[in-house]
Scaffold this motif. Structure first.
Motif, PDB file in Angstrom:
ATOM      1  N   LYS A  37       1.270  -0.935   0.010  1.00  0.00           N
ATOM      2  CA  LYS A  37       0.061   0.338  -0.195  1.00  0.00           C
ATOM      3  C   LYS A  37       1.392   1.397  -0.164  1.00  0.00           C
ATOM      4  O   LYS A  37       0.264   2.399   0.196  1.00  0.00           O
ATOM      5  CB  LYS A  37      -1.064   0.037   1.350  1.00  0.00           C
ATOM      6  CG  LYS A  37      -2.304  -0.706   1.909  1.00  0.00           C
ATOM      7  CD  LYS A  37      -2.578  -0.701   2.457  1.00  0.00           C
ATOM      8  CE  LYS A  37      -3.617   0.643   2.586  1.00  0.00           C
ATOM      9  NZ  LYS A  37      -4.175   0.776   3.758  1.00  0.00           N
ATOM     10  N   ALA A  98      -8.632  -6.067   7.022  1.00  0.00           N
ATOM     11  CA  ALA A  98      -9.314  -4.215   6.966  1.00  0.00           C
ATOM     12  C   ALA A  98      -7.681  -4.452   5.560  1.00  0.00           C
ATOM     13  O   ALA A  98      -8.233  -3.823   4.851  1.00  0.00           O
ATOM     14  CB  ALA A  98      -9.400  -3.631   7.218  1.00  0.00           C
ATOM     15  N   LEU A  99      -6.887  -4.819   5.704  1.00  0.00           N
ATOM     16  CA  LEU A  99      -5.907  -4.584   4.767  1.00  0.00           C
ATOM     17  C   LEU A  99      -6.320  -5.434   3.390  1.00  0.00           C
ATOM     18  O   LEU A  99      -5.903  -5.166   1.844  1.00  0.00           O
ATOM     19  CB  LEU A  99      -4.635  -4.625   5.498  1.00  0.00           C
ATOM     20  CG  LEU A  99      -3.883  -3.904   6.362  1.00  0.00           C
ATOM     21  CD1 LEU A  99      -2.719  -4.732   7.419  1.00  0.00           C
ATOM     22  CD2 LEU A  99      -3.808  -2.818   5.666  1.00  0.00           C
ATOM     23  N   GLU A 102      -8.512  -3.807   1.430  1.00  0.00           N
ATOM     24  CA  GLU A 102      -7.722  -2.976   0.450  1.00  0.00           C
ATOM     25  C   GLU A 102      -6.865  -3.186  -0.472  1.00  0.00           C
ATOM     26  O   GLU A 102      -6.091  -2.308  -1.225  1.00  0.00           O
ATOM     27  CB  GLU A 102      -6.928  -1.848   1.796  1.00  0.00           C
ATOM     28  CG  GLU A 102      -7.822  -1.571   2.920  1.00  0.00           C
ATOM     29  CD  GLU A 102      -6.966  -0.704   3.720  1.00  0.00           C
ATOM     30  OE1 GLU A 102      -6.189  -0.796   3.830  1.00  0.00           O
ATOM     31  OE2 GLU A 102      -8.074  -0.284   4.682  1.00  0.00           O
ATOM     32  N   VAL A 103      -6.090  -4.096  -0.517  1.00  0.00           N
ATOM     33  CA  VAL A 103      -4.958  -4.559  -1.886  1.00  0.00           C
ATOM     34  C   VAL A 103      -5.330  -6.012  -2.344  1.00  0.00           C
ATOM     35  O   VAL A 103      -5.947  -7.211  -1.611  1.00  0.00           O
ATOM     36  CB  VAL A 103      -3.908  -5.117  -1.250  1.00  0.00           C
ATOM     37  CG1 VAL A 103      -2.830  -5.623  -2.206  1.00  0.00           C
ATOM     38  CG2 VAL A 103      -3.404  -3.694  -0.124  1.00  0.00           C
TER      39      VAL A 103
END
Length: 158
Positions: A37, A98-99, A102-103
């Protein structure tokens, strides 16, 4: 450098059994996701140090947390300790999940390629919008990867 194996997904069983190696793998993946990120180098390094401490701990870390006895681990502060406790007691990490949301999960597959680390994978994704291995291969054949900082013609050919 040998490619890192991704931690297998935790199942929904009621009894959570996490080895130090498994906990360390999740912490390493958090570091990888943060680096993909483009996150803070300090934070990435902190998760890598914590993963190393957990992997080399003299006690079973998850069992200690479940017993309410947080072990003193070098490089593990309060924030990461809370993440480890959540993993140890529930088998899940909201932060990790959550990470992952996001990716694109396919970016983690890039890390198995020789010479491709999280930073390079993130740059390829952000600059070229490439998120899958077939897209990466096509871009390499077309000579588009060299536009990304840190990718040489030799690396592109590999």
């Amino acid at each position: 450098m040998a490619p890192r194996e991704r931690p297998a997904p935790l199942d929904d069983s009621t009894e959570v059994v996490l080895t130090n190696g498994r906990l360390a793998a999740v912490l390493e993946e958090i570091a990888d996701l943060l680096e993909i990120k483009g996150g803070s180098g300090y934070k990435v390094a902190a998760y890598r140090r914590a993963a190393d401490s957990v992997a080399h701990a003299g006690v079973e870390v998850a069992a200690a947390y479940r017993a309410g006895e947080r072990p003193a681990l070098r490089g593990v502060g309060d924030s990461i300790s809370e993440r480890i406790e959540e993993l140890a007691t529930t088998g899940h990490s909201g932060y990790h999940q959550a990470l992952c949301g996001e990716v694109p999960p396919t970016l983690l597959e890039f890390l198995a390629l020789p010479g491709v680390g999280p930073r390079t994978a993130g740059e390829v994704w952000r600059q070229l919008g490439i998120a899958t291995l077939p897209e990466l291969e096509r871009a390499a054949r077309e000579g588009r990867l060299r536009a990304v900082r840190g990718i040489s013609a030799r690396m592109e050919a590999r």
